[in-house]
Enzyme design. Structure first.
Site, PDB file in Angstrom:
ATOM      1  N   LYS A  46       0.825  -1.006  -0.094  1.00  0.00           N
ATOM      2  CA  LYS A  46      -0.036   0.165  -0.018  1.00  0.00           C
ATOM      3  C   LYS A  46       0.871   1.387   0.013  1.00  0.00           C
ATOM      4  CE  LYS A  46      -3.416  -1.190  -0.566  1.00  0.00           C
ATOM      5  NZ  LYS A  46      -3.731  -2.293  -1.794  1.00  0.00           N
ATOM      6  N   HIS A 101       7.431  -7.170  -2.294  1.00  0.00           N
ATOM      7  CA  HIS A 101       7.304  -6.596  -1.046  1.00  0.00           C
ATOM      8  C   HIS A 101       8.270  -7.348  -0.051  1.00  0.00           C
ATOM      9  CE1 HIS A 101       3.789  -4.863  -2.186  1.00  0.00           C
ATOM     10  NE2 HIS A 101       2.920  -5.828  -2.236  1.00  0.00           N
ATOM     11  N   SER A 131      -4.965   3.059   3.886  1.00  0.00           N
ATOM     12  CA  SER A 131      -5.007   2.360   2.463  1.00  0.00           C
ATOM     13  C   SER A 131      -5.197   0.802   2.877  1.00  0.00           C
ATOM     14  CB  SER A 131      -3.865   2.438   1.716  1.00  0.00           C
ATOM     15  OG  SER A 131      -3.880   2.041   0.452  1.00  0.00           O
TER      16      SER A 131
HETATM   17  S1  PPS Z   1      -0.566  -3.161  -3.025  1.00  0.00           S
HETATM   18  O1  PPS Z   1      -1.668  -3.940  -2.750  1.00  0.00           O
HETATM   19  O2  PPS Z   1       0.456  -3.245  -2.022  1.00  0.00           O
HETATM   20  O3  PPS Z   1       0.056  -3.463  -4.529  1.00  0.00           O
HETATM   21  O4  PPS Z   1      -0.825  -1.451  -2.956  1.00  0.00           O
HETATM   22  P1  PPS Z   1      -0.088  -0.329  -3.581  1.00  0.00           P
HETATM   23  O5  PPS Z   1      -0.164  -0.193  -5.167  1.00  0.00           O
HETATM   24  O6  PPS Z   1       1.299  -0.279  -3.066  1.00  0.00           O
HETATM   25  O7  PPS Z   1      -0.850   0.781  -3.033  1.00  0.00           O
HETATM   26  C1  PPS Z   1      -2.298   1.296  -3.340  1.00  0.00           C
HETATM   27  C2  PPS Z   1      -2.267   2.682  -2.805  1.00  0.00           C
HETATM   28  O8  PPS Z   1      -1.520   3.493  -3.829  1.00  0.00           O
HETATM   29  C3  PPS Z   1      -2.603   4.546  -4.584  1.00  0.00           C
HETATM   30  N1  PPS Z   1      -2.186   4.585  -5.989  1.00  0.00           N
HETATM   31  C4  PPS Z   1      -2.095   5.970  -6.541  1.00  0.00           C
HETATM   32  N2  PPS Z   1      -2.179   7.152  -5.863  1.00  0.00           N
HETATM   33  C5  PPS Z   1      -1.885   8.236  -6.470  1.00  0.00           C
HETATM   34  N3  PPS Z   1      -1.722   8.194  -7.655  1.00  0.00           N
HETATM   35  C6  PPS Z   1      -1.487   7.076  -8.460  1.00  0.00           C
HETATM   36  N4  PPS Z   1      -1.363   7.107  -9.695  1.00  0.00           N
HETATM   37  C7  PPS Z   1      -1.833   5.825  -7.777  1.00  0.00           C
HETATM   38  N5  PPS Z   1      -1.744   4.581  -8.360  1.00  0.00           N
HETATM   39  C8  PPS Z   1      -1.951   3.872  -6.845  1.00  0.00           C
HETATM   40  C9  PPS Z   1      -3.889   3.619  -4.514  1.00  0.00           C
HETATM   41  O9  PPS Z   1      -4.955   4.479  -4.577  1.00  0.00           O
HETATM   42  C10 PPS Z   1      -3.594   3.044  -2.953  1.00  0.00           C
HETATM   43  O10 PPS Z   1      -3.869   4.248  -2.169  1.00  0.00           O
HETATM   44  P2  PPS Z   1      -5.093   4.619  -1.357  1.00  0.00           P
HETATM   45  O11 PPS Z   1      -4.662   5.597  -0.173  1.00  0.00           O
HETATM   46  O12 PPS Z   1      -5.808   3.557  -0.715  1.00  0.00           O
HETATM   47  O13 PPS Z   1      -5.851   5.405  -2.415  1.00  0.00           O
END
Ligand code: PPS
Length: 303
Positions: A46, A101, A131
């Site tokens: 996340k 991870h 998240s």
């Molecule tokens: S995972 O399950 O570990 O693969 O998740 P991960 O991709 O690491 O994290 C998901 C969060 O990243 C946000 N996200 C983004 N934020 C801003 N801009 C872009 N382009 C973007 N892409 C992914 C996603 O919305 C999740 O955060 P939250 O706070 O839940 O919205």
């Protein structure tokens, strides 16, 4: 479902059975070989993993949209430890982009002898927690998070997939990788995405024009990714991810924690995290000072 039905332990890490298996971990540890031109985005869950699955193919290809428009992110830039790696690894173009991870000390031997480059993406743990809380509600292969208060406790004790946030960031902060590793934060990427893409492309030795950098930032923006069926997880059946409960691309903002923590929870959270980082020689780009945090929350409430 019971915790033991959903997860298994691997070298001290709690991993979901749906996406990981002993076989996938053995494949990663023994059969997979890193190449010198590999690029690995490393994250605690996340923190920006799927964002890097969008950015890296665009940077490595000089802005070609074909991969992000035709290949689901989990096959385009696979997780090293997951079951799907074995199925797609032979189809990955070079230079390969990969994500993991895993903590540093559990990376397999060929990682340490290769010249593969690493981009470590870190996010404010308070927003990681938020998240993750919503992700646990929508991902049916993860344990129900329980109440917010209960989930804070689980997260701080590391009773979540991939264990404690502090162990993860500490492991990747004290490496022997020298200039093979770059650090960037989710917050920097939010603040100025083209600048972040420029840093990433420079690190990877790509001399991209401003126009290409802008194009990459545009196509990896939150809005573009939300609209991209290859990146928004709408291809995943609802029995695995229930988008009625929460979206994978949920909010994509900095500071959503202010809407969730009480003052008491903040004091507890910040003090546990700060204590676990004590003595480690790195500074965080955000405050973990409980008094500052509480003032922040109070200010938000007054608004
Ligand atoms: S995972 O399950 O570990 O693969 O998740 P991960 O991709 O690491 O994290 C998901 C969060 O990243 C946000 N996200 C983004 N934020 C801003 N801009 C872009 N382009 C973007 N892409 C992914 C996603 O919305 C999740 O955060 P939250 O706070 O839940 O919205």
């Amino acid at each position: 479902m019971l915790t033991e039905d959903l997860y298994f332990m691997y070298l001290g890490l709690m991993l979901p059975k749906e996406t990981h298996s002993q076989e996938s971990l053995t494949f990663f540890a023994q059969d997979f070989t890193f190449k010198d031109d590999d690029v690995i985005a490393v994250t605690y869950p996340k923190s920006g993993t799927i964002w890097m699955q969008e950015i890296l193919p665009l940077v490595l290809s000089g802005g070609d949209l074909t991969p992000i428009q035709s290949i689901p992110n989990w096959d385009r830039v696979p997780w090293l430890e997951e079951k799907r790696l074995k199925l797609v690894v032979d189809q990955l173009p070079s230079p390969r982009a990969l994500v993991t991870h895993f903590p540093y000390q559990l990376m397999p031997p060929s990682f340490f002898t290769s010249k593969a480059k690493v981009i470590y993406v870190m996010r404010n743990p308070k927003d990681v927690l938020v998240s993750s809380y919503y992700f646990h509600q929508m991902a049916t292969f993860l344990e129900d998070p329980g109440t917010w208060d209960e989930f804070i406790d689980k997260f701080l004790k590391g009773r979540v997939m991939f264990g404690k946030w502090t162990d993860h960031v500490k492991s990747w902060r004290n490496t022997q990788l020298g200039d093979r590793i770059m650090y960037i934060t989710y917050e920097e990427m939010i603040q100025d995405l083209p600048a972040a893409v420029r840093l990433i492309s420079n690190f990877l030795g790509k001399n991209l024009s401003d126009q290409i950098i802008e194009k990459i930032a545009h196509h990896s923006s939150f809005k573009s990714m939300q609209a991209n069926i290859m990146s928004n997880f709408s291809l995943v059946p609802k029995i695995y991810m229930d988008s009625d409960k929460s979206q994978f691309l949920r909010k994509g903002v900095v500071g959503d924690w202010k809407q969730h923590f009480t003052s008491e929870q903040l004091v507890h959270f910040s003090s546990v995290i700060s204590k676990e980082l004590e003595g480690d020689n790195f500074t965080l780009p955000w405050s973990l000072d409980a008094t500052v945090d509480v003032a922040n929350v109070d200010a938000q409430v007054e608004m």
